[in-house]
Scaffold this motif. Structure first.
Motif, PDB file in Angstrom:
ATOM      1  N   ALA A  84      63.487   6.034  55.732  1.00 31.27           N
ATOM      2  CA  ALA A  84      64.022   4.812  55.119  1.00 31.27           C
ATOM      3  C   ALA A  84      63.943   3.630  56.070  1.00 31.27           C
ATOM      4  O   ALA A  84      63.889   2.472  55.629  1.00 31.27           O
ATOM      5  CB  ALA A  84      65.468   5.042  54.680  1.00 31.27           C
ATOM      6  N   HIS A  85      63.955   3.893  57.377  1.00 27.29           N
ATOM      7  CA  HIS A  85      63.917   2.826  58.374  1.00 27.29           C
ATOM      8  C   HIS A  85      62.594   2.795  59.141  1.00 27.29           C
ATOM      9  O   HIS A  85      62.461   2.051  60.111  1.00 27.29           O
ATOM     10  CB  HIS A  85      65.074   2.996  59.362  1.00 27.29           C
ATOM     11  CG  HIS A  85      66.419   3.085  58.696  1.00 27.29           C
ATOM     12  ND1 HIS A  85      67.078   1.988  58.203  1.00 27.29           N
ATOM     13  CD2 HIS A  85      67.202   4.155  58.422  1.00 27.29           C
ATOM     14  CE1 HIS A  85      68.232   2.354  57.664  1.00 27.29           C
ATOM     15  NE2 HIS A  85      68.324   3.667  57.784  1.00 27.29           N
TER      16      HIS A  85
ATOM     17  N   TYR B  31      62.883   8.838  46.987  1.00 32.49           N
ATOM     18  CA  TYR B  31      63.446  10.184  47.089  1.00 32.49           C
ATOM     19  C   TYR B  31      62.840  10.945  48.258  1.00 32.49           C
ATOM     20  O   TYR B  31      61.636  10.836  48.543  1.00 32.49           O
ATOM     21  CB  TYR B  31      63.199  10.963  45.797  1.00 32.49           C
ATOM     22  CG  TYR B  31      64.016  10.469  44.625  1.00 32.49           C
ATOM     23  CD1 TYR B  31      65.304  10.958  44.399  1.00 32.49           C
ATOM     24  CD2 TYR B  31      63.511   9.507  43.764  1.00 32.49           C
ATOM     25  CE1 TYR B  31      66.056  10.498  43.318  1.00 32.49           C
ATOM     26  CE2 TYR B  31      64.259   9.050  42.689  1.00 32.49           C
ATOM     27  CZ  TYR B  31      65.527   9.544  42.474  1.00 32.49           C
ATOM     28  OH  TYR B  31      66.282   9.085  41.411  1.00 32.49           O
TER      29      TYR B  31
ATOM     30  N   TYR C 248      69.583  15.082  42.362  1.00 27.81           N
ATOM     31  CA  TYR C 248      70.364  14.432  43.409  1.00 27.81           C
ATOM     32  C   TYR C 248      71.795  14.955  43.422  1.00 27.81           C
ATOM     33  O   TYR C 248      72.363  15.227  44.493  1.00 27.81           O
ATOM     34  CB  TYR C 248      70.356  12.920  43.194  1.00 27.81           C
ATOM     35  CG  TYR C 248      71.302  12.165  44.104  1.00 27.81           C
ATOM     36  CD1 TYR C 248      71.000  11.977  45.448  1.00 27.81           C
ATOM     37  CD2 TYR C 248      72.514  11.665  43.619  1.00 27.81           C
ATOM     38  CE1 TYR C 248      71.866  11.302  46.293  1.00 27.81           C
ATOM     39  CE2 TYR C 248      73.386  10.986  44.454  1.00 27.81           C
ATOM     40  CZ  TYR C 248      73.061  10.805  45.793  1.00 27.81           C
ATOM     41  OH  TYR C 248      73.922  10.143  46.611  1.00 27.81           O
TER      42      TYR C 248
ATOM     43  N   LEU D  95      65.660  11.538  56.188  1.00 29.02           N
ATOM     44  CA  LEU D  95      66.137  10.225  55.764  1.00 29.02           C
ATOM     45  C   LEU D  95      65.687   9.102  56.688  1.00 29.02           C
ATOM     46  O   LEU D  95      65.793   7.933  56.331  1.00 29.02           O
ATOM     47  CB  LEU D  95      67.665  10.238  55.664  1.00 29.02           C
ATOM     48  CG  LEU D  95      68.238  10.926  54.421  1.00 29.02           C
ATOM     49  CD1 LEU D  95      69.739  11.105  54.560  1.00 29.02           C
ATOM     50  CD2 LEU D  95      67.904  10.138  53.159  1.00 29.02           C
TER      51      LEU D  95
ATOM     52  N   ASP E 158      67.561  13.772  48.198  1.00 31.29           N
ATOM     53  CA  ASP E 158      68.326  12.602  48.631  1.00 31.29           C
ATOM     54  C   ASP E 158      67.576  11.361  48.169  1.00 31.29           C
ATOM     55  O   ASP E 158      66.378  11.421  47.843  1.00 31.29           O
ATOM     56  CB  ASP E 158      68.495  12.581  50.150  1.00 31.29           C
ATOM     57  CG  ASP E 158      69.696  13.396  50.604  1.00 31.29           C
ATOM     58  OD1 ASP E 158      70.730  13.347  49.910  1.00 31.29           O
ATOM     59  OD2 ASP E 158      69.590  14.077  51.642  1.00 31.29           O
ATOM     60  N   ARG E 159      68.247  10.227  48.174  1.00 34.62           N
ATOM     61  CA  ARG E 159      67.608   9.002  47.707  1.00 34.62           C
ATOM     62  C   ARG E 159      68.120   7.804  48.484  1.00 34.62           C
ATOM     63  O   ARG E 159      69.220   7.818  49.030  1.00 34.62           O
ATOM     64  CB  ARG E 159      67.865   8.808  46.209  1.00 34.62           C
ATOM     65  CG  ARG E 159      69.330   8.608  45.843  1.00 34.62           C
ATOM     66  CD  ARG E 159      69.528   8.615  44.339  1.00 34.62           C
ATOM     67  NE  ARG E 159      70.928   8.318  43.998  1.00 34.62           N
ATOM     68  CZ  ARG E 159      71.424   8.372  42.765  1.00 34.62           C
ATOM     69  NH1 ARG E 159      70.631   8.730  41.751  1.00 34.62           N
ATOM     70  NH2 ARG E 159      72.694   8.085  42.537  1.00 34.62           N
ATOM     71  N   PHE E 160      67.310   6.773  48.514  1.00 42.20           N
ATOM     72  CA  PHE E 160      67.700   5.500  49.113  1.00 42.20           C
ATOM     73  C   PHE E 160      66.915   4.398  48.428  1.00 42.20           C
ATOM     74  O   PHE E 160      65.889   4.650  47.771  1.00 42.20           O
ATOM     75  CB  PHE E 160      67.455   5.488  50.628  1.00 42.20           C
ATOM     76  CG  PHE E 160      66.006   5.612  51.022  1.00 42.20           C
ATOM     77  CD1 PHE E 160      65.205   4.486  51.181  1.00 42.20           C
ATOM     78  CD2 PHE E 160      65.437   6.862  51.236  1.00 42.20           C
ATOM     79  CE1 PHE E 160      63.863   4.596  51.544  1.00 42.20           C
ATOM     80  CE2 PHE E 160      64.093   6.985  51.600  1.00 42.20           C
ATOM     81  CZ  PHE E 160      63.315   5.850  51.754  1.00 42.20           C
ATOM     82  N   GLN E 161      67.369   3.183  48.573  1.00 40.30           N
ATOM     83  CA  GLN E 161      66.738   2.030  47.937  1.00 40.30           C
ATOM     84  C   GLN E 161      66.512   0.961  48.993  1.00 40.30           C
ATOM     85  O   GLN E 161      67.466   0.338  49.467  1.00 40.30           O
ATOM     86  CB  GLN E 161      67.618   1.497  46.804  1.00 40.30           C
ATOM     87  CG  GLN E 161      66.899   0.619  45.809  1.00 40.30           C
ATOM     88  CD  GLN E 161      67.741   0.368  44.562  1.00 40.30           C
ATOM     89  OE1 GLN E 161      68.942   0.615  44.550  1.00 40.30           O
ATOM     90  NE2 GLN E 161      67.115  -0.139  43.513  1.00 40.30           N
TER      91      GLN E 161
ATOM     92  N   MET F 186      63.979   3.420  43.369  1.00 39.69           N
ATOM     93  CA  MET F 186      64.643   4.443  44.146  1.00 39.69           C
ATOM     94  C   MET F 186      63.592   5.299  44.859  1.00 39.69           C
ATOM     95  O   MET F 186      62.574   5.672  44.279  1.00 39.69           O
ATOM     96  CB  MET F 186      65.508   5.316  43.238  1.00 39.69           C
ATOM     97  CG  MET F 186      66.558   6.101  43.983  1.00 39.69           C
ATOM     98  SD  MET F 186      67.810   5.045  44.769  1.00 39.69           S
ATOM     99  CE  MET F 186      68.687   4.437  43.325  1.00 39.69           C
TER     100      MET F 186
END
Length: 353
Positions: A131-132, A99, A78, A128, A84-87, A97
């Motif tokens: 994530a949504h 990735y 990262y 990304l 990339d990462r998101f929670q 997490m």
């Protein structure tokens, strides 16, 4: 809210963490990555590109000897801009997490393939955006299903020698078969002598029951068009839903013009042994739809071959599929075999990115 207003101290979350400095994706940084990235790092990047998103738990189970070494290495990737990462937000507890592929990682993959990043089709905002996505939980669930097979192959039981020989994402399946059917994944599991391939239908308990059974017509059309008999595995969340879906599947399967061209089996997550250190869909949880559930022993993944003599079970000495089940090339779902030495190298290469 009027009668019971939220107090200010209730709005205080955890202390904000200090931002982690990350390397810019420059030509100099790409040159430095050539010295730092191991084959396993590149494998992780390619798997993220193929399957969109993997959780920290899934990456550790598939590629690392321990959670600590996995967290440390993913933190480095990262920092270097490879991932990339998101929670995601959850109402109870803390989500792991998640990735996805980052620009530096996409540049590395594009260079390996001899194309530029634009030709690879990578865009950071699109990567990304998962994530949504309203299908995030489903995508993570499918990836967890296949990752459990990788974990099982890395921790075989006494006398076993198995491997996940193929794992196609939903997007790859749609590219090749989307005009007829859109499975949630394609896989191939093998030991030293036999192999079985399948299409996966991963049910989260949200689809209408008749829709699950209605997909068999599309799979029958695919079998007729390709001339390949490929089993369909239906994974369900509970034993109760499995019992209900089995009745609909059995009725729809019997109404097919050539039922034997579409072998179908079901299983549920509740059948996995919670005491097993590495439970997986390879266990004795599968039951073909053309047999009664009462008093019938469930089968392992490879054990389904005994119930379906029309499915080609053999593999060649090189480990490749027979021509009847040949598929276009896809990334290897198993990590590089030199993972242990990579961990040792990783301790040496942590001084500078």
């Amino acid at each position: 809210m009027i009668t019971n207003p939220t107090r200010q101290r209730s709005l205080r979350g955890h202390l904000a963490t200090r931002p982690t400095p990350r390397q810019a994706n420059t030509a100099e940084h790409q040159a430095a990555l050539a010295w730092h990235l191991t084959p396993r790092d590149k494998w992780i990047a390619r798997m993220l590109w193929e399957h969109r998103v993997l959780t920290a738990h899934q990456i550790v189970a598939a590629a690392f000897p321990s959670a600590r070494s996995g967290r440390q290495r993913m933190r480095e990737l990262y920092t270097w801009g490879v991932v990339d990462r998101f929670q995601p937000f959850v109402t109870i507890g803390t989500a792991p997490m998640h990735y996805v592929l980052a620009p530096a990682g996409a540049t590395v993959l594009a260079a390996e393939d001899g194309v530029d990043v634009k030709a690879l089709g990578y865009r950071r905002d699109r990567a990304l955006s998962v994530a949504h996505s309203l299908r995030l939980a489903h995508t993570v669930g499918v990836n967890e299903w296949f990752t459990a097979l990788v974990d099982r192959a890395r921790h075989p039981r006494a006398g076993e020698c198995t491997a996940l020989a193929a794992w196609w994402s939903e997007a790859r399946c749609a590219h090749h078969f989307g005009d007829l059917v859109r499975p949630d994944g394609y896989g191939r599991w093998r030991d030293e002598q036999w192999q079985i391939e399948w299409f996966l239908e991963y049910d989260f308990g949200t689809e209408p029951l008749d829709k699950v059974a209605g997909k068999l017509t599309a799979y029958a059309a695919l079998a007729q068009a390709t001339g390949i008999t490929t089993p369909v595995l239906v994974w369900l969340p509970t034993a109760r839903r499995e019992a209900t879906v089995r009745k609909l599947l059995a009725r729809a399967w019997a109404e097919l013009e050539a039922p034997r061209s579409v072998p179908v089996a079901t299983a549920s997550a509740e059948l996995l042994n919670p005491a097993d250190a590495h439970p997986s869909p390879a266990d004795e949880v599968w039951l073909p739809v053309d047999v009664l559930a009462d008093g019938v022993r469930r089968r392992t993944l490879l054990g389904l071959l005994d119930a379906w003599p029309q499915v080609p079970p053999q593999i060649t000495t090189s480990g490749e599929a027979l021509p009847e089940s040949a598929r276009p090339a896809a990334p290897s779902p198993m990590p590089p075999t030199s993972a242990r030495s990579q961990d040792e190298v990783g301790h040496v290469r942590r001084e500078r990115p």
